[in-house]
Design an enzyme around this catalytic site. Structure first.
Site, mmCIF file in Angstrom:
data_model
loop_
_atom_site.group_PDB
_atom_site.id
_atom_site.type_symbol
_atom_site.label_atom_id
_atom_site.label_comp_id
_atom_site.label_asym_id
_atom_site.label_seq_id
_atom_site.Cartn_x
_atom_site.Cartn_y
_atom_site.Cartn_z
ATOM 1 N N ASN A 157 26.438 32.557 59.114
ATOM 2 C CA ASN A 157 27.178 33.133 61.363
ATOM 3 C C ASN A 157 28.380 33.401 60.430
ATOM 4 O O ASN A 157 29.418 32.530 60.508
ATOM 5 C CB ASN A 157 27.220 31.604 61.423
ATOM 6 C CG ASN A 157 27.731 32.311 62.742
ATOM 7 O OD1 ASN A 157 27.941 32.344 63.031
ATOM 8 N ND2 ASN A 157 26.806 30.305 63.438
ATOM 9 N N LYS A 215 30.129 30.549 58.560
ATOM 10 C CA LYS A 215 29.193 29.392 58.000
ATOM 11 C C LYS A 215 28.102 30.184 57.193
ATOM 12 O O LYS A 215 27.523 31.275 57.891
ATOM 13 C CB LYS A 215 28.891 29.137 59.023
ATOM 14 C CG LYS A 215 30.151 27.546 59.557
ATOM 15 C CD LYS A 215 28.899 27.196 61.127
ATOM 16 C CE LYS A 215 29.555 27.016 62.215
ATOM 17 N NZ LYS A 215 29.259 26.611 63.303
ATOM 18 N N HIS A 246 20.915 23.033 76.665
ATOM 19 C CA HIS A 246 21.908 23.096 75.288
ATOM 20 C C HIS A 246 23.063 22.077 75.574
ATOM 21 O O HIS A 246 23.815 23.185 76.252
ATOM 22 C CB HIS A 246 21.508 24.304 74.487
ATOM 23 C CG HIS A 246 22.100 24.749 73.575
ATOM 24 N ND1 HIS A 246 21.507 24.443 72.351
ATOM 25 C CD2 HIS A 246 23.563 24.395 73.146
ATOM 26 C CE1 HIS A 246 22.605 25.278 70.782
ATOM 27 N NE2 HIS A 246 23.682 24.769 71.743
ATOM 28 N N ARG A 290 32.586 12.200 73.235
ATOM 29 C CA ARG A 290 32.957 10.854 72.822
ATOM 30 C C ARG A 290 34.307 10.271 73.212
ATOM 31 O O ARG A 290 34.337 9.277 73.792
ATOM 32 C CB ARG A 290 32.987 10.746 71.338
ATOM 33 C CG ARG A 290 31.441 10.660 70.412
ATOM 34 C CD ARG A 290 32.035 11.245 68.644
ATOM 35 N NE ARG A 290 32.081 13.055 69.047
ATOM 36 C CZ ARG A 290 32.102 12.954 67.981
ATOM 37 N NH1 ARG A 290 31.139 12.782 66.871
ATOM 38 N NH2 ARG A 290 32.416 14.660 68.021
ATOM 39 N N GLY A 324 24.226 16.681 74.248
ATOM 40 C CA GLY A 324 22.249 16.746 74.724
ATOM 41 C C GLY A 324 21.677 15.601 73.519
ATOM 42 O O GLY A 324 21.161 15.112 73.699
ATOM 43 N N GLU A 325 22.108 16.000 71.986
ATOM 44 C CA GLU A 325 21.287 14.868 71.559
ATOM 45 C C GLU A 325 22.150 13.947 70.997
ATOM 46 O O GLU A 325 21.766 12.788 71.084
ATOM 47 C CB GLU A 325 21.260 15.584 70.260
ATOM 48 C CG GLU A 325 20.467 16.992 69.916
ATOM 49 C CD GLU A 325 21.060 17.714 68.524
ATOM 50 O OE1 GLU A 325 21.163 17.324 67.714
ATOM 51 O OE2 GLU A 325 20.647 19.321 69.291
ATOM 52 N N GLU A 379 19.320 25.451 64.675
ATOM 53 C CA GLU A 379 19.544 27.152 64.540
ATOM 54 C C GLU A 379 19.509 28.135 63.596
ATOM 55 O O GLU A 379 18.756 28.949 63.123
ATOM 56 C CB GLU A 379 20.604 27.684 65.257
ATOM 57 C CG GLU A 379 20.891 27.453 67.394
ATOM 58 C CD GLU A 379 21.636 27.586 67.825
ATOM 59 O OE1 GLU A 379 23.552 26.392 67.745
ATOM 60 O OE2 GLU A 379 22.405 28.429 68.327
#
Ligand code: AMP
Length: 396
Positions: free
Chosen positions: A7, A14, A208, A285, A333-334, A384
């Site tokens: 990526n 990455k 997402h 957070r 979301g997670e 992904e």
């Protein structure tokens, strides 16, 4: 087979090396500050310590060579030589209308990706540099392009056309494309799999919610609508992006603050969203902590954020004439039970709600709606890189 997933950004790269049989990540890492002073590579072999390699990286070709060196290093490498890298999967941000699925990269494909540069001027040129750099270092290794936009190419015209003069679509292909497609595809497929059903038989809404955030409506296995548009600025309120606003605001701010359109655009992308609204942070957070400490703007930002998510869910229930599954994924979301719970407060009319105990679990595949609810609400971690590795293997 070992697949190197790349990526590539304008100054970063990455990577993950994934074994396609076991689907295990053998190593992952990040090259930062490519083309600048202080370039370095963070490399983490599976089960090992992170290694930081500080080395000049004048361009991406040098960065790719350093990644290969790290992957084959005698101490912290995970393969013996380049011969053990069988394929490369490249994440490409914009495939325009040219790519509705992943493709094996050849000169013609590179040219077609170049033709989409206008639509993603910050991302596509960098993605192409990554392809060229890999081609130089890994001459005979097959490579595949996996597009962020491809999954959304099944959207019908009524969902992707803007209310603008048609000539802009004809001349410049201005329309809605959508992003995070690899994630929406992966998560909707996995949600169906977890439920032991066929995706083709379901109406799924995927939320997402990461630093960038988008929602999609997946009906009978195909994307029928998604919240991002020509660019990833449209739709939800995000970490630092404003999402949907009255387009007339651009001129208004430009006049009042004496800014150019491009400067306002930067503000809408980098200084807005929950960070701009709360004056606290783009990180949920921090936002949640500030809300607990009584910060009224943090509370307002979280309420506006979840209200927008709930409104999109409602509009996609309308678009699909119903919904069977709502799946939450990506960083927020997670992990953020509060965001899911606050969104869940709007789901009464669908005959579903969120079980507080199950919702307390973080980062796992779990059904968080209550037994007997008419709609299944679940958390499905996205992956992904694995999706890119799978598509790469399938194509070569
Ligand atoms: P992503 O872009 O998918 O990597 O998501 C990154 C975002 O996820 C961060 O900016 C945080 O806002 C959010 N995030 C990550 N971990 C947590 C957590 N434990 N609780 C709440 N939000 C989190």
């Amino acid at each position: 087979m070992n697949v190197l997933v790349i990526n590539c950004g304008s100054s970063s790269l990455k990577y993950q090396l994934i074994n396609s049989e076991s689907e295990a990540v053998l190593a992952k890492g990040l090259c930062e500050r490519i083309g600048m002073d202080g370039a370095r590579l963070n490399h983490t072999p599976a089960g090992g310590e992170k290694v930081v390699i500080e080395h000049p990286m004048p361009d991406h070709t040098v960065a790719v060579q350093l990644v290969i060196n790290a992957l084959t290093d005698a101490n912290y490498g995970v393969v013996k030589s380049l011969d053990e890298i069988d394929a490369v999967g490249h994440r490409i941000v914009h495939g325009g209308e040219k790519f509705a699925s992943s493709v094996v990269i050849n000169e013609e494909v590179i040219k077609a990706i170049e033709e989409c540069n206008d639509l993603a001027p910050l991302h596509n040129p960098a993605n192409l540099i990554g392809i060229r750099a890999c081609q130089k270092i890994m001459e005979n290794v097959p490579m595949v392009a996996v597009f962020d936009t491809a999954f959304h190419q099944t959207m019908p015209e009524k969902a992707y056309m803007y209310g603008l003069p048609y000539e802009y679509y004809e001349k410049y292909k201005i329309r809605r494309y959508g992003f995070h497609g690899t994630s929406h595809d992966f998560v909707s497929a996995r949600a169906a799999e977890i439920l032991g059903k066929k995706r083709e038989d379901l109406k799924i809404i995927v939320c997402h919610l990461g630093n960038g955030a988008s929602i999609s409506a997946v009906k009978n296995g195909k994307c029928v609508d998604t919240s991002m548009g020509l660019t990833p600025l449209e739709g939800l309120i995000m970490g630092t992006r404003c999402g949907d606003i009255d387009p007339a605001i651009v001129e208004f701010i430009a006049n009042k603050e004496n800014l150019s359109v491009s400067e306002v655009n930067t503000i809408m992308n980098k200084k807005s969203g929950v960070e701009g609204m709360s004056k606290v942070s783009s990180d949920f957070r921090d936002l949640s902590k500030a809300m607990d400490e009584g910060n009224a703007l943090a509370k307002m930002a979280l309420e506006a954020y979840t209200y927008r998510v709930a409104k999109y869910i409602g509009s996609y229930v309308a678009a699909m004439n119903g919904v069977d599954v709502i799946a939450f994924t990506a960083g927020i979301g997670e992990n953020d039970g509060r965001v899911r719970a606050m969104t869940g407060e709007y789901l009464d009319y669908l005959g579903c709600g969120i079980d507080p105990e199950k919702n307390a679990v973080r980062g796992e595949e779990i059904i968080i709606s209550r037994p007997g609810d008419k709609v299944t609400v679940m958390v499905v971690p996205t992956n992904e890189e694995l999706a890119i590795a799978r598509q790469t293997v399938a194509l070569i």
